[in-house]
Design an enzyme around this catalytic site. Structure first.
Site: not given
Ligand SMILES: O=C(NC/C=C/[C@H]1O[C@@H](n2cnc(C(F)(F)F)c2)[C@H](O)[C@@H]1O)c1cc([N+](=O)[O-])cc(O)c1O
Ligand SMILES: [Mg+2]
Length: 214
Positions: A141, A144, A169-170, A199
């Site tokens: 997380d 990226k 994540d993401n 989120e």
């Protein structure tokens, strides 16, 4: 003096959460970020998926890349078995200082080792510095564009074993396209996408769970 967003998140925890109660810390941060100021915590919707993967893996050793304010650190650590260890890496010393206090408020200091610095420096030192053999679970997380190089580095440093689980994540928003392409096309990973939302918003996002096949 002007406070920072992480400082305001810590204030919300200290005002609204009960010391030693991880769930109340998570709830306090989600309430603040939903009603006062958005922040890049994994959040409650994706957080439930994170919780289910942690419970399923029941890891003895966890690596988190990207502590930020410690929200997911608290979620993960609160689900670990008694002698399990979570090492969380944070590059920004100001974020690290806040995260330490959030983790302490939750009463989870004994399960968490927060390490300050860069992944490129620390991943190669995990074995010698922390006596880690391999990680059962890695939660990605952080930046990226670091997901893919850091995954390759963990492979090179033999920190993954047959069955190690990477949870990222993401993968949709902001996105990690090179990482996603890699884990979905490599014969050494079995990947699965958990569709969710960014989120505290209605924007699509999701978590990618990838099992290392050795
Ligand atoms: O940019 C996002 N996250 C970047 C998160 C970055 C965090 O990871 C730390 N880090 C960097 N390197 C390391 C390590 F571990 F290598 F040392 C740790 C950085 O200092 C920062 O605290 C993001 C953005 C959005 N959004 O909607 O824009 C939503 C999200 O959920 C996000 O996670
Ligand atoms: Mg994130």
């Amino acid at each position: 003096t002007q406070s920072t967003r992480p400082q305001r998140i810590l204030d919300a925890v200290q005002k609204n959460a009960t010391r030693g109660d991880p769930r109340s810390v998570v709830k306090a941060i989600d309430h603040f970020c939903r009603n006062k100021e958005w922040a890049m915590n994994v959040g409650d919707e994706k957080g439930c998926i994170l919780d289910s993967v942690v419970s399923e893996v029941n890891p003895a050793t966890v690596l988190e890349l990207g502590t930020y304010c410690g929200y997911s650190t608290v979620r993960i650590a609160s689900l670990l078995p008694p002698h399990a260890k979570l090492i969380t890496l944070e590059f920004n010393p100001d974020f690290a200082a806040i995260a330490r206090q959030v983790i302490a408020w939750a009463g989870l200091e004994d399960k968490v080792q927060l390490v300050e610095g860069a992944s490129g420096d620390w991943i190669p030192k995990m074995k010698e510095q922390f006596g880690v053999k391999t990680f059962d679970l890695v939660f990605l997380d952080h930046w990226k564009n670091s997901y893919l190089p850091d995954t390759k580095l963990m492979e090179e440093c033999s920190l993954l074993r047959k069955g190690s689980v990477l949870l990222a994540d993401n993968v949709i928003c902001p996105g990690a396209p090179d990482y996603l392409e890699f884990v979905r096309s490599s014969p050494r990973y079995k990947s699965q996408y958990f569709k969710s939302h960014l989120e505290y918003t209605k924007v699509e996002d999701g978590l990618e769970k990838s099992v290392f096949l050795g």
